[in-house]
Write a protein that holds these residues in place. Structure first.
Motif, PDB file in Angstrom:
ATOM      1  N   MET B 175       0.771  -1.151   0.026  1.00 58.15           N
ATOM      2  CA  MET B 175      -0.038  -0.028  -0.024  1.00 58.15           C
ATOM      3  C   MET B 175       0.842   1.302  -0.018  1.00 58.15           C
ATOM      4  O   MET B 175       0.414   2.303  -0.743  1.00 58.15           O
ATOM      5  N   ILE B 176       1.938   1.229   0.879  1.00 54.11           N
ATOM      6  CA  ILE B 176       2.815   2.380   1.069  1.00 54.11           C
ATOM      7  C   ILE B 176       3.474   2.705  -0.299  1.00 54.11           C
ATOM      8  O   ILE B 176       3.733   3.813  -0.669  1.00 54.11           O
ATOM      9  N   PHE B 177       3.572   1.666  -1.383  1.00 51.23           N
ATOM     10  CA  PHE B 177       4.447   1.893  -2.415  1.00 51.23           C
ATOM     11  C   PHE B 177       3.507   2.396  -3.514  1.00 51.23           C
ATOM     12  O   PHE B 177       3.884   3.018  -4.450  1.00 51.23           O
ATOM     13  N   LEU B 178       2.319   1.688  -3.340  1.00 53.83           N
ATOM     14  CA  LEU B 178       1.377   1.917  -4.634  1.00 53.83           C
ATOM     15  C   LEU B 178       0.439   2.979  -4.554  1.00 53.83           C
ATOM     16  O   LEU B 178       0.044   3.331  -5.587  1.00 53.83           O
ATOM     17  N   CYS B 179       0.204   3.614  -3.386  1.00 58.84           N
ATOM     18  CA  CYS B 179      -1.038   4.564  -3.477  1.00 58.84           C
ATOM     19  C   CYS B 179      -0.858   5.924  -3.652  1.00 58.84           C
ATOM     20  O   CYS B 179      -1.246   6.804  -2.861  1.00 58.84           O
ATOM     21  N   GLY B 180       0.128   6.364  -4.425  1.00 57.39           N
ATOM     22  CA  GLY B 180       0.395   7.831  -4.840  1.00 57.39           C
ATOM     23  C   GLY B 180       1.445   8.230  -3.744  1.00 57.39           C
ATOM     24  O   GLY B 180       1.228   9.692  -3.776  1.00 57.39           O
ATOM     25  N   THR B 181       2.110   7.712  -3.223  1.00 60.62           N
ATOM     26  CA  THR B 181       2.908   8.327  -2.154  1.00 60.62           C
ATOM     27  C   THR B 181       4.238   8.686  -2.763  1.00 60.62           C
ATOM     28  O   THR B 181       4.645   9.839  -2.487  1.00 60.62           O
ATOM     29  N   PHE B 182       4.997   7.945  -3.636  1.00 58.11           N
ATOM     30  CA  PHE B 182       6.248   8.167  -4.399  1.00 58.11           C
ATOM     31  C   PHE B 182       6.004   8.866  -5.998  1.00 58.11           C
ATOM     32  O   PHE B 182       6.909   9.201  -6.329  1.00 58.11           O
ATOM     33  N   PHE B 183       4.911   8.330  -6.459  1.00 56.57           N
ATOM     34  CA  PHE B 183       4.692   8.700  -7.805  1.00 56.57           C
ATOM     35  C   PHE B 183       3.162   8.653  -8.114  1.00 56.57           C
ATOM     36  O   PHE B 183       2.424   7.950  -7.413  1.00 56.57           O
ATOM     37  N   LEU B 195      -7.182  -1.435  -8.808  1.00 57.38           N
ATOM     38  CA  LEU B 195      -6.895  -2.115  -7.329  1.00 57.38           C
ATOM     39  C   LEU B 195      -6.742  -1.216  -6.339  1.00 57.38           C
ATOM     40  O   LEU B 195      -7.314  -1.308  -5.318  1.00 57.38           O
ATOM     41  N   VAL B 196      -5.949  -0.145  -6.644  1.00 54.00           N
ATOM     42  CA  VAL B 196      -5.565   0.932  -5.646  1.00 54.00           C
ATOM     43  C   VAL B 196      -6.826   1.699  -5.147  1.00 54.00           C
ATOM     44  O   VAL B 196      -6.654   2.108  -4.011  1.00 54.00           O
ATOM     45  N   TYR B 197      -7.682   1.694  -5.712  1.00 49.63           N
ATOM     46  CA  TYR B 197      -8.880   2.639  -5.475  1.00 49.63           C
ATOM     47  C   TYR B 197      -9.619   1.868  -4.271  1.00 49.63           C
ATOM     48  O   TYR B 197     -10.498   2.346  -3.502  1.00 49.63           O
ATOM     49  N   PHE B 198      -9.257   0.513  -4.037  1.00 51.38           N
ATOM     50  CA  PHE B 198      -9.918   0.143  -2.872  1.00 51.38           C
ATOM     51  C   PHE B 198      -9.101   0.327  -1.507  1.00 51.38           C
ATOM     52  O   PHE B 198      -9.399  -0.089  -0.485  1.00 51.38           O
ATOM     53  N   LEU B 199      -7.993   0.768  -1.653  1.00 51.24           N
ATOM     54  CA  LEU B 199      -7.027   1.081  -0.661  1.00 51.24           C
ATOM     55  C   LEU B 199      -7.264   2.618  -0.113  1.00 51.24           C
ATOM     56  O   LEU B 199      -7.258   3.493  -0.887  1.00 51.24           O
ATOM     57  N   PRO B 200      -7.096   2.679   1.249  1.00 47.84           N
ATOM     58  CA  PRO B 200      -7.539   3.990   1.894  1.00 47.84           C
ATOM     59  C   PRO B 200      -6.297   5.017   1.652  1.00 47.84           C
ATOM     60  O   PRO B 200      -6.601   6.468   1.176  1.00 47.84           O
TER      61      PRO B 200
END
Ligand SMILES: Nc1ncnc2c1ncn2[C@@H]1O[C@H](COP(=O)(O)OP(=O)(O)OP(=O)(O)O)[C@@H](O)[C@H]1O
Ligand SMILES: [Mg+2]
Lengths: 282, 245
Positions: B175-183, B195-200
């Motif tokens: 989650m930390i890597f994929l949810c718009g934190t770094f890119f 998929l990532v739209y299921f993650l808060p």
């Protein structure tokens, strides 16, 4: 007057029935021993009575209040010394007690005085600002005990409170516990592996085996139930025991002994062995 | 009235007080490394949506670090449950379960805020210019509430430390890597984007970034974040109610 009524408690872990249909009552001022071998279900029983484990079925009442429908009101009446020590190692003795004072709603202006008094009572006052991780086993146990007493519970559960302590400290713990029972008329349910001590302290004992209470009564009643005297005969590596009502009948049988023999008075341990086939400290 | 809530806070902060310095130092290390590696590495050369990469990165680091810290309540609860049995004290005290959740949640959120604060300081040192919109504050509150209540839920459900590590590996780290934190997530392949739209974190990292870089705050996202927070608050409450000592 009844402080606790437990009826038909059952609790399983997977296929293992840890507690199997246990019922008993505790009256105000009672000092009751719950004795049984390892894995008999003592701790599980106490866990159900204190809200740490949920019974599969059965009912628990404190002062007539259903534990399930008003757990908070019931928990105010309870003090616990658990088998697994849970004093907070990172906090000081004082802080451990202060947390307890908050959790049990002791009024702010009474906290300090009460905590200091009880630390004094247990001989821990000079260590009050030391972190518990620096404490000896006996000091930790005493702290656990006074923490359970801080809110003046009506019923105290002591699960192996003196296990692992040296005899002298154990004796001072017992004196403390007896004092609590007598002075404050706090009811006590005790589990212990020191059966002689249960015999001395408890007005009533219950023997539990495989999750069932198999007998209960005063230590004297239980002993009478199997006879007053034991004839021990050493056969090879084992000890054969026979029980007799009077010393005379025992002496009569002594004549028939071929191996080395001994006559002594019946102890609670004998009751235990006779009923469970096991020693309590196997 | 609030005896349970206050008792738990008293305990957590008494313990925290003793390890605060060490913890603050420790939680500064990884954001510092990220800032050096990615900030200096790509620095001003890479430009994302009209801002330098380091400016893009700082809000992501805030979202990541505060997530990590508020979720780390799971680890702490595990230790107090399985090794020191401190949690048994709460379960046997005359305290309603909701106060146990509230006490632990406030502590977890506090740790999240603190780590966000550390990154503000680091960003200042690195000369990163942030434009702070007041909506940042409700956003970080909801964000840390989501992950601390998720942490409490997980801590009550796992049976040991190993389970906990599994959850971290399979849920938290991806989650930390994929949810718009770094890119930005629009660079992800379509299926993953879906998929990532299921993650808060997808929502909170976007909102946190908007509130710190002068972007427009999407209130629907804030609403979705609140939804996650409510759901995890309820699951943590249910989990505390059924947990045994
Ligand atoms: N959390 C648990 N999960 C699975 N089994 C358990 C659990 N707690 C207890 N048991 C099992 O239930 C039975 C009763 O355990 P309990 O701890 O109540 O015994 P006890 O009489 O207190 O024993 P001891 O004298 O060793 O403390 C044991 O067989 C134990 O293995
Ligand atoms: Mg036990």
């Amino acid at each position: 007057m009844e402080i606790l009524t437990a009826s038909k408690l059952i609790k399983s872990y997977g296929k293992k029935t840890a507690v199997n249909d246990v019922s008993f009552t505790i009256n105000v001022g009672d000092f009751i021993g719950l004795l049984g071998p390892n894995g008999a279900g003592k701790t599980t029983t106490i866990k159900m009575l204190t809200g740490l484990a949920k019974e599969d079925s059965g009912k628990i009442f404190y002062n007539g209040i259903n534990f399930k429908s008003d757990p908070i009101e019931c928990k105010r009446l309870i003090g616990i010394v658990p088998q697994n020590s849970n004093v907070d190692r990172d906090l000081t003795a004082y802080e451990n007690l202060y947390m307890q004072a908050i959790l049990y709603s002791i009024p702010v202006n009474e906290r300090k005085k009460k905590i200091n008094e009880i630390l004094d009572f247990a001989g821990l006052i000079e260590y009050k600002d030391k972190q518990v991780k620096t404490f000896s086993g006996g000091m930790k146990r005493r702290l656990t005990l006074i923490r359970a007493l801080l809110h003046q519970p009506k019923i105290l559960y002591l699960d192996e409170p003196t296990v692992g302590l040296d005899p002298q400290i154990r004796r001072s713990m017992w004196e403390l516990i007896l004092k609590i029972n007598q002075q404050k008329s706090t009811s006590i349910l005790l589990t212990t592996h020191y059966i002689e001590e249960a015999e001395r302290l408890c007005g009533k004992v219950m023997i539990i085996n495989n999750g069932k209470i198999i007998i209960e009564g005063s230590p004297d009643e239980l002993k009478k139930g199997i006879g007053h005297f034991v004839l021990e005969e050493f056969v090879d590596d084992a000890i054969k025991e026979d029980f007799f009502e009077t010393k005379e009948t025992a002496l009569n049988h002594l004549k028939d002994c071929v191996n080395s023999c001994k006559i002594r008075e019946v102890s609670l341990e004998d009751v235990f062995i006779k009923l469970t086939g096991k020693r309590i400290n196997a | 009235m609030l005896n349970g809530f206050l008792g738990i806070l008293y305990r957590e902060f008494s313990v925290y007080r003793r390890k605060a310095a060490k913890q603050i130092l420790a939680s500064s290390i990884s954001p510092l490394l990220y800032l050096i590696a990615f900030g200096y590495g790509f620095g001003n050369k890479v430009d994302i949506g009209g801002m330098s990469y380091i400016t893009f990165l700082v809000p992501g680091l805030i979202a990541m670090a505060s997530l990590n810290q508020s979720f780390s309540i799971a680890q702490e609860l595990n230790i107090t449950r399985f090794y020191f049995h401190i949690f048994d004290i709460y379960l046997t005290a005359p305290v309603p379960p909701v106060q146990i959740v509230m006490g632990e949640a406030v502590y977890g959120m506090f740790k999240g805020f603190l780590s966000a604060g550390i990154i503000f300081v680091l960003a200042f040192i690195f000369g990163v210019k942030l434009i702070i919109n007041p909506m940042f504050f409700p956003a970080i509150i909801i964000h840390t509430l989501i992950f601390t209540t998720l942490g409490i839920t997980v801590a009550m459900l796992v049976r040991d430390h190993g389970d906990q590590a599994t959850v971290n590996n399979f849920i938290i780290t991806p989650m930390i890597f994929l949810c718009g934190t770094f890119f930005p997530i629009d660079r992800l392949p379509v299926i993953m984007k879906w998929l990532v739209y299921f993650l808060p974190l997808t929502y909170s990292s976007k909102v946190i970034r908007a509130t710190l870089t002068g972007g427009a705050v999407d209130y629907n996202y804030l609403l979705i974040m609140s939804g996650f927070a409510i759901v995890f608050f309820i699951t943590s409450l249910l989990a505390v109610k059924r947990v045994e000592g």
